[in-house]
Design an enzyme around this catalytic site. Structure first.
Site, PDB file in Angstrom:
ATOM      1  N   TYR A 114       0.825  -1.204   0.000  1.00  0.00           N
ATOM      2  CA  TYR A 114       0.000   0.000   0.000  1.00  0.00           C
ATOM      3  C   TYR A 114       0.859   1.254   0.000  1.00  0.00           C
ATOM      4  O   TYR A 114       2.025   1.243   0.403  1.00  0.00           O
ATOM      5  CB  TYR A 114      -0.916   0.036   1.227  1.00  0.00           C
ATOM      6  CG  TYR A 114      -0.180   0.277   2.537  1.00  0.00           C
ATOM      7  CD1 TYR A 114      -0.002   1.573   3.042  1.00  0.00           C
ATOM      8  CD2 TYR A 114       0.372  -0.775   3.249  1.00  0.00           C
ATOM      9  CE1 TYR A 114       0.696   1.797   4.217  1.00  0.00           C
ATOM     10  CE2 TYR A 114       1.063  -0.565   4.429  1.00  0.00           C
ATOM     11  CZ  TYR A 114       1.224   0.730   4.905  1.00  0.00           C
ATOM     12  OH  TYR A 114       1.927   0.948   6.072  1.00  0.00           O
ATOM     13  N   PHE A 124       2.332   9.708   3.131  1.00  0.00           N
ATOM     14  CA  PHE A 124       2.636   9.655   4.560  1.00  0.00           C
ATOM     15  C   PHE A 124       3.073   8.259   5.003  1.00  0.00           C
ATOM     16  O   PHE A 124       3.621   8.095   6.088  1.00  0.00           O
ATOM     17  CB  PHE A 124       1.436  10.116   5.394  1.00  0.00           C
ATOM     18  CG  PHE A 124       0.216   9.244   5.268  1.00  0.00           C
ATOM     19  CD1 PHE A 124       0.045   8.135   6.080  1.00  0.00           C
ATOM     20  CD2 PHE A 124      -0.773   9.540   4.341  1.00  0.00           C
ATOM     21  CE1 PHE A 124      -1.073   7.333   5.974  1.00  0.00           C
ATOM     22  CE2 PHE A 124      -1.905   8.753   4.226  1.00  0.00           C
ATOM     23  CZ  PHE A 124      -2.053   7.632   5.036  1.00  0.00           C
ATOM     24  N   ASP A 125       2.854   7.251   4.159  1.00  0.00           N
ATOM     25  CA  ASP A 125       3.288   5.905   4.515  1.00  0.00           C
ATOM     26  C   ASP A 125       3.241   5.022   3.269  1.00  0.00           C
ATOM     27  O   ASP A 125       2.379   5.204   2.406  1.00  0.00           O
ATOM     28  CB  ASP A 125       2.390   5.312   5.599  1.00  0.00           C
ATOM     29  CG  ASP A 125       2.977   4.057   6.229  1.00  0.00           C
ATOM     30  OD1 ASP A 125       4.160   3.770   5.980  1.00  0.00           O
ATOM     31  OD2 ASP A 125       2.255   3.374   6.983  1.00  0.00           O
ATOM     32  N   ILE A 146      -7.794   0.673   9.948  1.00  0.00           N
ATOM     33  CA  ILE A 146      -8.950   1.565   9.970  1.00  0.00           C
ATOM     34  C   ILE A 146     -10.137   0.911   9.251  1.00  0.00           C
ATOM     35  O   ILE A 146      -9.984  -0.010   8.453  1.00  0.00           O
ATOM     36  CB  ILE A 146      -8.617   2.922   9.316  1.00  0.00           C
ATOM     37  CG1 ILE A 146      -8.114   2.720   7.881  1.00  0.00           C
ATOM     38  CG2 ILE A 146      -7.581   3.672  10.152  1.00  0.00           C
ATOM     39  CD1 ILE A 146      -7.799   4.012   7.159  1.00  0.00           C
ATOM     40  N   TYR A 172      -9.007   8.089  10.632  1.00  0.00           N
ATOM     41  CA  TYR A 172      -8.613   8.381  12.012  1.00  0.00           C
ATOM     42  C   TYR A 172      -9.503   9.418  12.677  1.00  0.00           C
ATOM     43  O   TYR A 172      -9.307   9.730  13.858  1.00  0.00           O
ATOM     44  CB  TYR A 172      -7.152   8.839  12.055  1.00  0.00           C
ATOM     45  CG  TYR A 172      -6.193   7.812  11.512  1.00  0.00           C
ATOM     46  CD1 TYR A 172      -5.945   6.641  12.203  1.00  0.00           C
ATOM     47  CD2 TYR A 172      -5.549   8.003  10.291  1.00  0.00           C
ATOM     48  CE1 TYR A 172      -5.073   5.680  11.705  1.00  0.00           C
ATOM     49  CE2 TYR A 172      -4.679   7.051   9.788  1.00  0.00           C
ATOM     50  CZ  TYR A 172      -4.450   5.895  10.492  1.00  0.00           C
ATOM     51  OH  TYR A 172      -3.600   4.952   9.992  1.00  0.00           O
ATOM     52  N   PHE A 188      -5.539   5.643  -0.625  1.00  0.00           N
ATOM     53  CA  PHE A 188      -4.604   4.525  -0.540  1.00  0.00           C
ATOM     54  C   PHE A 188      -4.552   3.781  -1.872  1.00  0.00           C
ATOM     55  O   PHE A 188      -5.590   3.503  -2.479  1.00  0.00           O
ATOM     56  CB  PHE A 188      -5.020   3.541   0.555  1.00  0.00           C
ATOM     57  CG  PHE A 188      -4.781   4.028   1.957  1.00  0.00           C
ATOM     58  CD1 PHE A 188      -3.555   3.849   2.571  1.00  0.00           C
ATOM     59  CD2 PHE A 188      -5.789   4.675   2.652  1.00  0.00           C
ATOM     60  CE1 PHE A 188      -3.339   4.299   3.861  1.00  0.00           C
ATOM     61  CE2 PHE A 188      -5.582   5.130   3.943  1.00  0.00           C
ATOM     62  CZ  PHE A 188      -4.351   4.943   4.554  1.00  0.00           C
TER      63      PHE A 188
END
Length: 386
Positions: A114, A124-125, A146, A172, A188
């Site tokens: 991902y 961010f990731d 999530i 979140y 994502f």
């Protein structure tokens, strides 16, 4: 009109009441009753309709149809949920369709790659850019990820890749998380690589059947013999030649993901040729003669299964013991009690033609566990080990 009786018109009755008025009153009386009955009927119907419970317009997570998968229907299902209170703003756009057959269950163990981005496009990731290059794996339905991920993956099939837009209330919410500000909608790029024991590109061909009844479970301690081959067919490791075995705890990440995926499908004594795509092997890492992003082939035989003692947590599980760390010379016999030298055993491997490999190993003195009685014997272990 005259109040006098008229023989021709008979405007008035003998009692002084007009016949027209009487007829009109009777007509109105009948119509009035009909009108009242009609009104009452409407009221009853409306009351019954209001008393019936209306279905909840929200679509719970577990009721989303997991049978749509990588197709236009998947997008339609995902987008149709966007109108409900729970899924408002959620959407999924398929980049690469999956097999259309293998979908995660609510409690499936999945492997994914991902990349997550903020509304401004900032990444961010990402599992793809980490040093290990390993996919992210987790059990669904445990609250590990999530809600938006759970919804997306339930509607993805094996091998599918999609862009998923997740509104903040399914991410979140009001809580800042690392580089993710509070109330952030997220995007994502998710690729579903494996579902439980099924993995995209990983194949397992049985060379010799096992007992077909004794299979490893998560966190069992397993012992295997293996031989590894590079994409060009060159052999880079062989436990049969060294007369050693390899021991590890299954399905907790102690070994390459391809081994974890394969071993759980094998029964005691089984010998199999396993093809492992690079994403489930060493990924982008170089290891000895193994180049980055290399697919690998292994001959693997499962020779022992030791159930993990109850109450043992992952951090307490014994570390893996690579073959090179369990030295033993096939020309010497251990004099330690409880161990004996076995005669030579031959293992047939189609890839090796008619060549027979010696399988001379020792037996360890341990409590009764699932192991091969005659075909394979294990190398010596310390007396203090379970």
């Amino acid at each position: 009109l005259s109040w006098k009786k008229d023989e021709r018109m008979h405007i008035l009755d003998d009692d002084g009441e007009g016949r027209i008025g009487t007829a009109a009153r009777r007509l109105l009386s009948r119509r009035g009753c009909q009108l009242v009955l009609a009104v009452l009927l409407i009221v009853v119907v409306v009351a019954i309709g209001l008393s019936i419970e209306k279905p909840d317009s929200r679509t719970p997570v577990d009721s989303i149809d997991p049978k749509v998968g990588g197709s236009a229907a998947a997008n339609a299902t995902a987008n149709s949920t966007a109108g409900s209170a729970v899924f408002a703003g959620f959407s999924k756009r398929v980049l690469k369709p999956g097999d259309g057959r293998t979908f995660p269950d609510p409690t499936s163990y999945v492997f994914v790659h991902y990349t997550g981005t903020l509304p401004n496009g900032t990444v961010f990731d990402s599992s793809r850019t980490r040093e290990s290059g390993a996919p992210f794996r987790f059990n669904m339905g445990k609250g590990i990820v999530i809600q938006g991920w759970e919804v997306a993956l339930r509607n993805m099939s094996l091998g599918e890749r999609a862009i998923v837009h997740i509104p903040n209330h399914m991410a979140y919410g009001p809580v800042a998380h690392g580089n993710v500000p509070a109330f952030s909608d997220l995007d994502f790029d998710i690729e579903l690589l494996a579902v439980d024991t099924k993995a995209a590109g990983l194949t397992l061909d049985v060379v010799k059947a096992g007992d077909n009844k004794t299979f490893p479970h998560d966190r069992d301690r397993v012992t295997i013999l293996f031989r590894g081959f590079l994409p060009d067919g060159q052999k880079f490791d062989d436990t049969w030649e060294r007369g050693t075995a390899f021991e590890f705890t299954a399905r907790i990440g102690q070994v390459m993901m391809g081994w974890d995926l394969a071993i759980i499908q094998m029964s005691l004594g089984e010998l199999a040729r396993v093809h492992i795509p690079s994403v489930f092997a060493l990924g982008n890492k170089k290891h000895g003669p193994i180049a980055p992003n290399s697919d690998l082939d292994f001959d693997i035989q499962l020779v022992k299964i030791v159930p993990l003692p109850p109450g043992c947590i992952i951090d307490e599980c014994p570390p893996p013991q690579p073959a090179g760390q369990v030295p033993w010379s096939p020309t010497t016999t251990s004099s330690r009690p409880g161990r004996r030298l076995r005669s030579e055993q031959a293992v047939d491997l189609p890839a090796e033609g008619d060549v027979k490999y010696r399988n001379v190993l020792l037996v360890a003195k341990v409590r009764p566990v699932a192991s091969l009685a005659d075909d394979v014997r294990l190398p010596p272990f310390g007396d203090d080990e379970p």
